[in-house]
Design a protein around this motif. Structure first.
Motif, PDB file in Angstrom:
ATOM      1  N   MET A   1      12.412 -28.234   9.229  1.00  0.00           N
ATOM      2  CA  MET A   1      11.992 -27.863   7.891  1.00  0.00           C
ATOM      3  C   MET A   1      11.012 -28.905   7.363  1.00  0.00           C
ATOM      4  SD  MET A   1      13.648 -25.058   7.152  1.00  0.00           S
ATOM      5  CE  MET A   1      13.418 -24.950   5.371  1.00  0.00           C
ATOM      6  N   LEU A   2       9.980 -28.428   6.677  1.00  0.00           N
ATOM      7  CA  LEU A   2       9.026 -29.311   6.010  1.00  0.00           C
ATOM      8  C   LEU A   2       9.287 -29.234   4.513  1.00  0.00           C
ATOM      9  CD1 LEU A   2       6.468 -31.129   6.209  1.00  0.00           C
ATOM     10  CD2 LEU A   2       5.119 -29.056   5.828  1.00  0.00           C
ATOM     11  N   VAL A   3       9.806 -30.316   3.947  1.00  0.00           N
ATOM     12  CA  VAL A   3      10.112 -30.376   2.519  1.00  0.00           C
ATOM     13  C   VAL A   3       9.231 -31.453   1.895  1.00  0.00           C
ATOM     14  CG1 VAL A   3      11.888 -30.726   0.780  1.00  0.00           C
ATOM     15  CG2 VAL A   3      12.491 -29.683   2.972  1.00  0.00           C
ATOM     16  N   VAL A   4       8.322 -31.041   1.016  1.00  0.00           N
ATOM     17  CA  VAL A   4       7.398 -31.985   0.391  1.00  0.00           C
ATOM     18  C   VAL A   4       7.406 -31.811  -1.122  1.00  0.00           C
ATOM     19  CG1 VAL A   4       5.900 -32.193   2.384  1.00  0.00           C
ATOM     20  CG2 VAL A   4       5.468 -30.378   0.738  1.00  0.00           C
ATOM     21  N   GLU A   5       7.108 -32.909  -1.810  1.00  0.00           N
ATOM     22  CA  GLU A   5       7.034 -32.889  -3.271  1.00  0.00           C
ATOM     23  C   GLU A   5       5.847 -33.739  -3.701  1.00  0.00           C
ATOM     24  OE1 GLU A   5       9.652 -34.340  -7.143  1.00  0.00           O
ATOM     25  OE2 GLU A   5      10.684 -33.772  -5.287  1.00  0.00           O
TER      26      GLU A   5
ATOM     27  N   SER B   1       3.969 -29.059  -3.008  1.00  0.00           N
ATOM     28  CA  SER B   1       5.410 -29.144  -3.269  1.00  0.00           C
ATOM     29  C   SER B   1       5.996 -27.835  -2.749  1.00  0.00           C
ATOM     30  CB  SER B   1       5.710 -29.318  -4.760  1.00  0.00           C
ATOM     31  OG  SER B   1       5.203 -30.545  -5.238  1.00  0.00           O
ATOM     32  N   SER B   2       6.698 -27.928  -1.638  1.00  0.00           N
ATOM     33  CA  SER B   2       7.211 -26.695  -1.042  1.00  0.00           C
ATOM     34  C   SER B   2       8.275 -26.997  -0.001  1.00  0.00           C
ATOM     35  CB  SER B   2       6.075 -25.896  -0.385  1.00  0.00           C
ATOM     36  OG  SER B   2       5.552 -26.607   0.719  1.00  0.00           O
ATOM     37  N   VAL B   3       8.983 -25.946   0.380  1.00  0.00           N
ATOM     38  CA  VAL B   3       9.924 -25.988   1.497  1.00  0.00           C
ATOM     39  C   VAL B   3       9.429 -24.951   2.498  1.00  0.00           C
ATOM     40  CG1 VAL B   3      12.297 -25.672   2.256  1.00  0.00           C
ATOM     41  CG2 VAL B   3      11.831 -26.646  -0.003  1.00  0.00           C
ATOM     42  N   SER B   4       9.046 -25.401   3.675  1.00  0.00           N
ATOM     43  CA  SER B   4       8.424 -24.502   4.646  1.00  0.00           C
ATOM     44  C   SER B   4       9.046 -24.678   6.015  1.00  0.00           C
ATOM     45  CB  SER B   4       6.907 -24.768   4.741  1.00  0.00           C
ATOM     46  OG  SER B   4       6.311 -24.820   3.467  1.00  0.00           O
ATOM     47  N   LYS B   5       8.913 -23.632   6.821  1.00  0.00           N
ATOM     48  CA  LYS B   5       9.374 -23.685   8.201  1.00  0.00           C
ATOM     49  C   LYS B   5       8.404 -22.882   9.057  1.00  0.00           C
ATOM     50  CE  LYS B   5      13.524 -23.322  11.058  1.00  0.00           C
ATOM     51  NZ  LYS B   5      14.988 -23.060  11.068  1.00  0.00           N
TER      52      LYS B   5
ATOM     53  N   LYS C   1       7.253 -22.166  13.390  1.00  0.00           N
ATOM     54  CA  LYS C   1       7.446 -22.434  14.815  1.00  0.00           C
ATOM     55  C   LYS C   1       6.238 -23.142  15.407  1.00  0.00           C
ATOM     56  CE  LYS C   1       8.129 -18.162  15.856  1.00  0.00           C
ATOM     57  NZ  LYS C   1       8.369 -16.924  16.647  1.00  0.00           N
ATOM     58  N   ASN C   2       5.064 -22.950  14.800  1.00  0.00           N
ATOM     59  CA  ASN C   2       3.856 -23.572  15.297  1.00  0.00           C
ATOM     60  C   ASN C   2       2.963 -23.942  14.123  1.00  0.00           C
ATOM     61  OD1 ASN C   2       2.357 -21.117  14.597  1.00  0.00           O
ATOM     62  ND2 ASN C   2       3.347 -20.235  16.410  1.00  0.00           N
ATOM     63  N   VAL C   3       1.862 -24.639  14.423  1.00  0.00           N
ATOM     64  CA  VAL C   3       1.005 -25.134  13.354  1.00  0.00           C
ATOM     65  C   VAL C   3       0.341 -24.003  12.581  1.00  0.00           C
ATOM     66  CG1 VAL C   3      -1.073 -25.387  14.795  1.00  0.00           C
ATOM     67  CG2 VAL C   3      -0.718 -26.903  12.816  1.00  0.00           C
ATOM     68  N   GLN C   4       0.068 -22.870  13.246  1.00  0.00           N
ATOM     69  CA  GLN C   4      -0.551 -21.750  12.540  1.00  0.00           C
ATOM     70  C   GLN C   4       0.382 -21.206  11.465  1.00  0.00           C
ATOM     71  OE1 GLN C   4      -0.341 -22.167  16.011  1.00  0.00           O
ATOM     72  NE2 GLN C   4      -1.540 -20.493  16.938  1.00  0.00           N
ATOM     73  N   GLU C   5       1.660 -21.022  11.812  1.00  0.00           N
ATOM     74  CA  GLU C   5       2.617 -20.500  10.833  1.00  0.00           C
ATOM     75  C   GLU C   5       2.766 -21.458   9.661  1.00  0.00           C
ATOM     76  OE1 GLU C   5       6.379 -19.440  12.402  1.00  0.00           O
ATOM     77  OE2 GLU C   5       5.601 -17.963  13.817  1.00  0.00           O
ATOM     78  N   MET C   6       2.852 -22.772   9.945  1.00  0.00           N
ATOM     79  CA  MET C   6       3.042 -23.738   8.877  1.00  0.00           C
ATOM     80  C   MET C   6       1.827 -23.785   7.954  1.00  0.00           C
ATOM     81  SD  MET C   6       5.315 -25.799   7.666  1.00  0.00           S
ATOM     82  CE  MET C   6       6.439 -26.281   8.987  1.00  0.00           C
ATOM     83  N   LEU C   7       0.626 -23.814   8.539  1.00  0.00           N
ATOM     84  CA  LEU C   7      -0.580 -23.873   7.716  1.00  0.00           C
ATOM     85  C   LEU C   7      -0.823 -22.577   6.951  1.00  0.00           C
ATOM     86  CD1 LEU C   7      -3.024 -25.832  10.042  1.00  0.00           C
ATOM     87  CD2 LEU C   7      -2.062 -26.607   7.868  1.00  0.00           C
ATOM     88  N   SER C   8      -0.396 -21.466   7.516  1.00  0.00           N
ATOM     89  CA  SER C   8      -0.541 -20.186   6.814  1.00  0.00           C
ATOM     90  C   SER C   8       0.295 -20.182   5.538  1.00  0.00           C
ATOM     91  CB  SER C   8      -0.135 -19.029   7.722  1.00  0.00           C
ATOM     92  OG  SER C   8      -1.035 -18.899   8.805  1.00  0.00           O
ATOM     93  N   VAL C   9       1.504 -20.740   5.615  1.00  0.00           N
ATOM     94  CA  VAL C   9       2.363 -20.828   4.434  1.00  0.00           C
ATOM     95  C   VAL C   9       1.718 -21.742   3.389  1.00  0.00           C
ATOM     96  CG1 VAL C   9       4.589 -21.631   3.556  1.00  0.00           C
ATOM     97  CG2 VAL C   9       4.478 -20.353   5.710  1.00  0.00           C
ATOM     98  N   LEU C  10       1.235 -22.896   3.821  1.00  0.00           N
ATOM     99  CA  LEU C  10       0.619 -23.841   2.892  1.00  0.00           C
ATOM    100  C   LEU C  10      -0.654 -23.269   2.284  1.00  0.00           C
ATOM    101  CD1 LEU C  10       1.085 -27.160   4.929  1.00  0.00           C
ATOM    102  CD2 LEU C  10       2.419 -26.395   2.957  1.00  0.00           C
ATOM    103  N   SER C  11      -1.439 -22.576   3.111  1.00  0.00           N
ATOM    104  CA  SER C  11      -2.674 -21.968   2.609  1.00  0.00           C
ATOM    105  C   SER C  11      -2.383 -20.897   1.573  1.00  0.00           C
ATOM    106  CB  SER C  11      -3.453 -21.372   3.787  1.00  0.00           C
ATOM    107  OG  SER C  11      -4.587 -20.674   3.329  1.00  0.00           O
TER     108      SER C  11
ATOM    109  N   TRP D   1       3.954 -33.408  14.669  1.00  0.00           N
ATOM    110  CA  TRP D   1       4.898 -32.318  14.928  1.00  0.00           C
ATOM    111  C   TRP D   1       4.357 -31.330  15.948  1.00  0.00           C
ATOM    112  CZ3 TRP D   1       7.835 -30.189  10.055  1.00  0.00           C
ATOM    113  CH2 TRP D   1       8.578 -31.231   9.467  1.00  0.00           C
ATOM    114  N   TYR D   2       3.065 -31.003  15.832  1.00  0.00           N
ATOM    115  CA  TYR D   2       2.509 -29.920  16.646  1.00  0.00           C
ATOM    116  C   TYR D   2       1.480 -30.397  17.663  1.00  0.00           C
ATOM    117  CZ  TYR D   2       4.800 -27.150  13.032  1.00  0.00           C
ATOM    118  OH  TYR D   2       5.723 -26.616  12.174  1.00  0.00           O
TER     119      TYR D   2
END
Length: 346
Positions: A272-276, A308-312, A314-324, A290-291
């Motif tokens: 899990m990526l938890v940032v504030e 500021s988010s909680v994200s998960k 499986k790969n860098v594309q999924e994580m960056l898509s959530v952040l984007s 990580w990737y």
């Protein structure tokens, strides 16, 4: 352990030419040597001095004495002198002076500082995480780009570990067998059954320890001398590297943070990526580990974006898509062959 290897890596660090893996290895070798921090700091300060003078006769005398006393490091070693610059020649002389001073002042005491090379290694290369059970039953989770070392006699009279990178420890309680983790010139001691996260990547500007359960003691250097602090459950300490005093730190205290049921400081072990309020440039460093990718910003302003988010993912594309999607301010292009991610403004 090769003394020569330590100084070669030290030379690269002073020349700002060391890779993250080499910095990691240097951190572990430094802990193995257990050398006086003042020696390392002295070399750093002299190296970065604005001016330095010495005459040819002095250099020749010191190098002759060095060759006679420490055959491992001699003028015949091309790996030390391969960088043909004034700074590399100065470094050879300074290293010689420091080593000979140690030999002259302490004789065999210098070699007494050198510990045996640790026999066991647990590692998590970039792009992976590792979970392992130690001989005493303690469990460790290693984050990407991390290494943990220990000796054959681990658990007999003491439980001593060397860490480079980030790890979460669940320590088993064994009375009269102390548990300690050393990273660089910082030592953390755990008491009883304890669970804590220790983040100490050599290339980062700070080191942090957060305690979920139990009690830990942290010993580190400040300009006024050695400092020892005790953390109770729920506490976190961040040691900021002091740019004016290499090897020393300034402390910042806080509490561990919870977001959506996750502990921010150790959520990584559950992928899990938890940032504030974390800046994108700092977050990018974590994602690169990580990737196992290289993140490139084609607009420097994007580095200042905060999340500021909680994200998960499986790969860098999924994580960056959530952040984007959450920010709405950037897009990215992923090149799987080159393992690069280019961030650009929408």
């Amino acid at each position: 352990m090769s003394i020569n290897k330590y100084w070669i890596l030290k030379a690269k660090q002073l020349n700002n030419a060391a890779t993250p893996d080499e910095l990691s290895e240097l951190s572990l070798l430094s802990a193995c040597m257990d050398a006086d921090t003042r020696v390392d700091n002295g070399l750093h300060n002299i190296w970065h001095a604005q001016s330095y003078t010495s005459n040819e006769l002095d250099r020749e005398r010191w190098m002759m004495l060095l060759s006679a006393r420490v055959p491992e490091i001699s003028l015949q070693q091309p790996e030390v002198l391969s960088v043909k610059t004034r700074r590399s020649r100065k470094l050879v002389f300074l290293i010689s002076l420091i080593i000979i001073s140690l030999l002259t002042a302490g004789g065999a005491l210098f070699f007494h500082f050198i510990r045996p090379v640790p026999a066991h290694e647990i590692s998590a290369i970039r792009g992976t995480k590792t979970r392992a059970t130690l001989p005493d039953g303690s469990v460790v989770n290693l984050n990407a780009g991390s290494r943990l070392l220990y000796q054959n006699d681990y658990g007999q009279k003491e439980r001593h570990l060397l860490l480079s990178g980030e790890a979460f420890f669940d320590v088993s309680r064994i009375p009269d067998v102390p548990f300690a983790v050393t990273t660089g010139n910082i030592t953390l001691r755990a008491y009883g059954s304890s669970s804590f996260n220790l983040c100490a990547y050599p290339e980062d500007n700070n080191i942090s320890a957060s305690l979920t359960e139990g009690c830990i003691q942290l010993i580190y250097m400040q300009p006024q001398g050695n400092t020892s602090v005790v953390l109770q459950s729920g506490q976190k300490i961040i040691l900021h590297k002091d740019p004016q005093h290499p090897g020393m730190y300034q402390a910042q205290w806080s509490q561990i943070k919870h977001s959506a049921g996750e502990i921010q400081e150790s959520a990584w072990k559950d992928n899990m990526l938890v940032v504030e309020n974390e800046r994108f440039e700092h977050l990018a460093t974590r994602l690169e580990r990580w990737y196992d990718v290289k993140i490139i910003f084609n607009n420097s302003l994007l580095r200042q974006l905060t999340f500021s988010s909680v994200s998960k993912g499986k790969n860098v594309q999924e994580m960056l898509s959530v952040l984007s999607r959450n920010s709405g301010k950037f897009s990215y292009i992923y090149n799987p062959t080159a393992k690069t991610v280019t961030i650009y403004a929408k």
